[in-house]
Scaffold this active site. Structure first.
Site, PDB file in Angstrom:
ATOM      1  N   ASP A  31       2.344  -3.423  -6.096  1.00 24.19           N
ATOM      2  CA  ASP A  31       3.384  -4.230  -6.744  1.00 24.19           C
ATOM      3  C   ASP A  31       3.987  -3.482  -7.940  1.00 24.19           C
ATOM      4  OD1 ASP A  31       2.803  -6.842  -5.212  1.00 24.19           O
ATOM      5  OD2 ASP A  31       0.854  -6.298  -6.044  1.00 24.19           O
TER       6      ASP A  31
ATOM      7  N   TYR B  91      -8.157   1.852   1.788  1.00 27.61           N
ATOM      8  CA  TYR B  91      -8.978   0.742   1.288  1.00 27.61           C
ATOM      9  C   TYR B  91     -10.433   1.064   1.604  1.00 27.61           C
ATOM     10  CZ  TYR B  91      -4.472  -1.498   0.907  1.00 27.61           C
ATOM     11  OH  TYR B  91      -3.169  -1.766   0.552  1.00 27.61           O
TER      12      TYR B  91
ATOM     13  N   GLN C 109       2.524   9.169 -10.426  1.00 23.77           N
ATOM     14  CA  GLN C 109       3.284   9.011  -9.175  1.00 23.77           C
ATOM     15  C   GLN C 109       3.959  10.326  -8.793  1.00 23.77           C
ATOM     16  OE1 GLN C 109       5.816   5.527  -9.816  1.00 23.77           O
ATOM     17  NE2 GLN C 109       4.566   4.358  -8.385  1.00 23.77           N
TER      18      GLN C 109
ATOM     19  N   ARG D 244      -1.841   4.065   2.354  1.00 27.80           N
ATOM     20  CA  ARG D 244      -2.151   2.652   2.577  1.00 27.80           C
ATOM     21  C   ARG D 244      -1.035   1.756   1.997  1.00 27.80           C
ATOM     22  NH1 ARG D 244      -6.763   1.554  -2.171  1.00 27.80           N
ATOM     23  NH2 ARG D 244      -5.283   0.621  -3.631  1.00 27.80           N
ATOM     24  N   GLY D 245      -1.168   0.462   2.225  1.00 31.12           N
ATOM     25  CA  GLY D 245      -0.338  -0.534   1.526  1.00 31.12           C
ATOM     26  C   GLY D 245       1.143  -0.414   1.789  1.00 31.12           C
ATOM     27  N   GLU D 246       1.907  -0.239   0.732  1.00 28.17           N
ATOM     28  CA  GLU D 246       3.370  -0.267   0.850  1.00 28.17           C
ATOM     29  C   GLU D 246       4.004   1.027   0.320  1.00 28.17           C
ATOM     30  OE1 GLU D 246       5.203  -3.759   0.846  1.00 28.17           O
ATOM     31  OE2 GLU D 246       7.143  -3.088   0.089  1.00 28.17           O
ATOM     32  N   ASP D 247       3.688   1.358  -0.898  1.00 32.88           N
ATOM     33  CA  ASP D 247       4.443   2.437  -1.537  1.00 32.88           C
ATOM     34  C   ASP D 247       3.989   3.825  -1.092  1.00 32.88           C
ATOM     35  OD1 ASP D 247       6.516   3.142  -3.427  1.00 32.88           O
ATOM     36  OD2 ASP D 247       4.904   3.964  -4.649  1.00 32.88           O
ATOM     37  N   SER D 248       2.673   4.064  -1.016  1.00 33.19           N
ATOM     38  CA  SER D 248       2.203   5.401  -0.603  1.00 33.19           C
ATOM     39  C   SER D 248       2.595   5.665   0.859  1.00 33.19           C
ATOM     40  CB  SER D 248       0.691   5.539  -0.789  1.00 33.19           C
ATOM     41  OG  SER D 248      -0.002   4.527  -0.107  1.00 33.19           O
TER      42      SER D 248
HETATM   43  O1  TRH Z   1      -2.447  -0.061  -4.028  1.00 32.65           O
HETATM   44  P1  TRH Z   1      -1.930  -0.530  -2.723  1.00 32.65           P
HETATM   45  O2  TRH Z   1      -2.935  -0.925  -1.778  1.00 32.65           O
HETATM   46  O3  TRH Z   1      -0.939  -1.705  -2.948  1.00 32.65           O
HETATM   47  C1  TRH Z   1      -0.926  -2.852  -2.125  1.00 32.65           C
HETATM   48  C2  TRH Z   1       0.275  -2.868  -1.244  1.00 32.65           C
HETATM   49  O4  TRH Z   1       1.460  -2.712  -1.940  1.00 32.65           O
HETATM   50  C3  TRH Z   1       0.312  -4.169  -0.502  1.00 32.65           C
HETATM   51  O5  TRH Z   1       1.446  -4.226   0.319  1.00 32.65           O
HETATM   52  C4  TRH Z   1       0.311  -5.310  -1.481  1.00 32.65           C
HETATM   53  O6  TRH Z   1       0.383  -6.506  -0.821  1.00 32.65           O
HETATM   54  C5  TRH Z   1      -0.935  -5.203  -2.305  1.00 32.65           C
HETATM   55  O7  TRH Z   1      -0.948  -3.953  -2.994  1.00 32.65           O
HETATM   56  C6  TRH Z   1      -1.036  -6.317  -3.318  1.00 32.65           C
HETATM   57  O8  TRH Z   1      -1.100   0.669  -2.043  1.00 32.65           O
HETATM   58  P2  TRH Z   1       0.366   1.225  -2.331  1.00 32.65           P
HETATM   59  O9  TRH Z   1       1.385   0.219  -2.015  1.00 32.65           O
HETATM   60  O10 TRH Z   1       0.436   2.496  -1.653  1.00 32.65           O
HETATM   61  O11 TRH Z   1       0.402   1.482  -3.892  1.00 32.65           O
HETATM   62  C7  TRH Z   1      -0.279   2.542  -4.491  1.00 32.65           C
HETATM   63  C8  TRH Z   1       0.541   3.131  -5.597  1.00 32.65           C
HETATM   64  O12 TRH Z   1      -0.261   4.047  -6.339  1.00 32.65           O
HETATM   65  C9  TRH Z   1       1.732   3.923  -5.106  1.00 32.65           C
HETATM   66  O13 TRH Z   1       2.816   3.728  -6.001  1.00 32.65           O
HETATM   67  C10 TRH Z   1       1.274   5.376  -5.181  1.00 32.65           C
HETATM   68  C11 TRH Z   1       0.402   5.299  -6.412  1.00 32.65           C
HETATM   69  N1  TRH Z   1      -0.620   6.330  -6.587  1.00 32.65           N
HETATM   70  C12 TRH Z   1      -0.538   7.147  -7.695  1.00 32.65           C
HETATM   71  O14 TRH Z   1       0.397   7.021  -8.501  1.00 32.65           O
HETATM   72  N2  TRH Z   1      -1.534   8.063  -7.898  1.00 32.65           N
HETATM   73  C13 TRH Z   1      -2.567   8.235  -7.025  1.00 32.65           C
HETATM   74  O15 TRH Z   1      -3.413   9.106  -7.259  1.00 32.65           O
HETATM   75  C14 TRH Z   1      -2.610   7.391  -5.851  1.00 32.65           C
HETATM   76  C15 TRH Z   1      -3.725   7.566  -4.868  1.00 32.65           C
HETATM   77  C16 TRH Z   1      -1.634   6.439  -5.678  1.00 32.65           C
END
Ligand code: TRH
Length: 378
Positions: A16, A190, A252, A268-272
Site C-alpha cells: 500500500d 511471503y 525502492q 510478490r503482492g502488487e508493486d514488486s
Molecule cells: O509487501 P507486499 O506483500 O504488499 C502487499 C500487496 O500490495 C498486496 O496486494 C496488498 O493487498 C497487501 O500488501 C496489503 O508486496 P509488494 O506489493 O510487492 O510491496 C513491496 C514493496 O516493497 C514494493 O514497493 C517494493 C518494495 N521493496 C523495497 O523497497 N525494498 C526491498 O528490499 C524489497 C524486497 C521490496
C-alpha cells in the site's frame, strides 16, 4: 498549482505504502502536482521512506508533504482532488469537507482479470458525492501500470553496463563478481511459500546460483534451511551450488536495480510484481493470499494475459512453477524445468515489457482522467 490529497492505510506489508509513495513522487516530479500524503502508520512507512521522521506529524520528503493520519488528525479543508488508496475509507471529518465539485477517486488493486476493463472509471454515489473507481491494469481500457518515464531506460542501462553493475555490486557488497557466470536470483516472497523446497532445488542445480534475499519476514525460513537460529543482512551461506546472500531491506530505487541485474526474480503482492515486469527478466510472482482462492484466480488471469503468445513448452513450465510456488510444494524437477526454459522466457519477457511500456502509465492516465473530470469532459 494543482494539489492532490492521497490517503494511505498500511493494511499489512509494504504494497500500500509502496504504491502510494511511488505515485506521489511521480505526480510531483513528472506532472508538477503538489501532493499531501496522509499515512496511518509512519513507523512502517519509515522502512519504505528512510528520510521520514516518524515523530513529526507533518513534514516534506522529496517534495511530498507527508502527514500523520490518526485519531488526533484534524482536517480543515479537502483538496480539489482526493485519492483514496485501496478503499481505505476516508476519515469522517474529512468526508464532511468534500464538496460535490471535488474529484474523489478510489485507486483500486491491480488485477489482470477481464472484468477490470468494465469496472474501470465507473462511479457510485455516496450521498451528494461521487466516488470514482480507478483500476490499474494491463490494457489500454484500464488505468494502466505505474511506471516512471525513465524506468525502462534506467533498467536497461544497469542491465547492460558493466561499470554501473560493478558500482552497484560494490555499494551493496554483493557476493558475486558480475562476470562469474553464476545465475543471479532475487528472492522476495511471503513466508508461507515453499522456501525450503526452492532452496533445496537450487542446491541441486547444475548451474552455480547466487540468491539475494533482502531482509524481510522470510529470513527465519532461510535460516532454518541452513540450520541457523537466525540470519541477518550481510550473511552469506553456501550449500553445494547455491550461495545465499542476505541484503538489507533496500530502497525502492536499489530494489529496482537488483531486479534489473538478476536473471530471475521472485516477487510478490502488487508493486514488486510490476517492477519485475519492468526489469524485463523472467520472474515468478506470488500473489497476496486471499480467501476463496481469489489469489489463484488472479494469478491464472495474469498468466493467461502475460504469456499468451509465448512458446507453449516455456509457458507450461511457467504455469507449473507458479502453481507449485502458490500451492506450497516445489520439486527439483519443476525448478530444473523452469531453468531449462529461462533463455526463452528472457526473450519473451523482454518483448512483453516493451509492449506494456508502450502503453500510457498509470500516473499519466490518472492525471488525464482527473483533468477531464474537472473540466466536466466525462
Ligand atoms: O509487501 P507486499 O506483500 O504488499 C502487499 C500487496 O500490495 C498486496 O496486494 C496488498 O493487498 C497487501 O500488501 C496489503 O508486496 P509488494 O506489493 O510487492 O510491496 C513491496 C514493496 O516493497 C514494493 O514497493 C517494493 C518494495 N521493496 C523495497 O523497497 N525494498 C526491498 O528490499 C524489497 C524486497 C521490496
Amino acid at each position: 498549482m494543482k494539489y492532490y490529497d492521497i490517503f494511505c492505510k498500511i493494511v499489512d506489508n509494504f504494497g500500500d505504502i509502496g504504491v502510494c509513495w511511488r505515485l506521489a513522487r511521480q505526480l510531483k516530479s513528472e506532472h508538477n502536482i503538489d501532493v499531501q500524503l496522509w499515512i496511518d502508520d509512519l513507523n512502517i512507512a519509515k522502512q519504505m521512506i528512510p528520510a521520514l521522521d516518524a515523530s513529526q506529524r507533518t513534514q516534506l520528503v522529496d517534495n511530498i508533504r507527508i502527514s500523520a493520519w490518526d485519531a488526533n488528525t484534524r482536517f480543515d479543508h479537502a483538496a480539489d482532488t482526493i485519492i483514496e488508496a485501496f478503499g481505505c475509507e476516508l476519515p469522517e471529518e474529512y468526508m464532511g469537507l468534500i464538496r460535490p465539485e471535488n474529484i474523489w477517486i478510489n485507486l483500486e488493486y491491480l488485477s489482470a482479470e477481464p472484468w477490470v476493463e468494465g469496472f474501470h472509471a465507473r462511479n457510485s454515489k455516496r450521498g451528494h458525492l461521487t466516488r470514482r473507481f480507478f483500476f490499474p491494469g494491463f490494457t489500454d481500457k484500464t488505468g494502466g501500470l505505474l511506471r516512471e518515464h525513465d524506468l525502462i531506460q534506467n533498467n536497461q542501462k544497469i542491465a547492460t553496463n558493466h561499470t554501473l553493475q560493478t558500482d552497484f555490486s560494490q555499494q551493496l557488497n554483493l557476493v558475486t563478481n558480475i562476470d562469474d557466470g553464476a545465475l543471479k536470483i532475487s528472492l522476495f516472497s511471503y513466508p508461507h511459500a515453499p522456501i525450503n523446497d526452492l532452496l533445496t532445488a537450487m542446491t541441486a542445480s547444475d548451474t552455480e546460483i547466487t540468491c539475494y534475499v533482502p531482509a524481510t519476514s522470510i529470513l527465519p525460513k532461510v535460516a532454518d534451511f541452513f540450520g541457523k537460529a537466525s540470519i541477518s543482512a550481510g550473511d552469506r551461506l553456501t550449500r553445494n551450488s547455491l550461495t545465499v546472500q542476505v541484503l538489507p531491506f533496500l530502497s525502492q530505487a536499489d530494489y529496482d536495480k537488483l531486479l534489473a541485474i538478476c536473471d530471475i526474480n521472485f516477487v510478490r503482492g502488487e508493486d514488486s510484481w510490476i517492477r519485475a515486469i519492468w526489469a524485463g527478466k523472467p520472474f515468478i510472482w506470488q500473489p497476496y493470499w486471499q480467501t476463496e482462492d481469489t489469489h489463484a484466480i488472479k494469478m491464472k488471469a495474469f498468466l493467461d494475459v502475460f504469456y499468451s503468445g509465448c512458446d507453449e513448452t516455456a509457458k507450461q513450465t511457467v504455469i507449473k512453477m507458479h502453481n507449485a510456488w502458490v500451492t506450497e510444494q516445489i520439486s527439483t524437477a519443476t525448478w530444473q524445468d523452469y531453468l531449462n526454459n529461462v533463455g526463452v522466457l528472457k526473450a519473451f519477457t523482454t518483448q512483453q515489457t516493451s509492449i506494456l511500456a508502450a502503453q500510457t502509465d498509470l500516473a499519466t492516465n490518472l492525471v488525464i482522467y482527473i483533468e477531464k473530470l474537472h473540466h466536466n469532459n466525462i
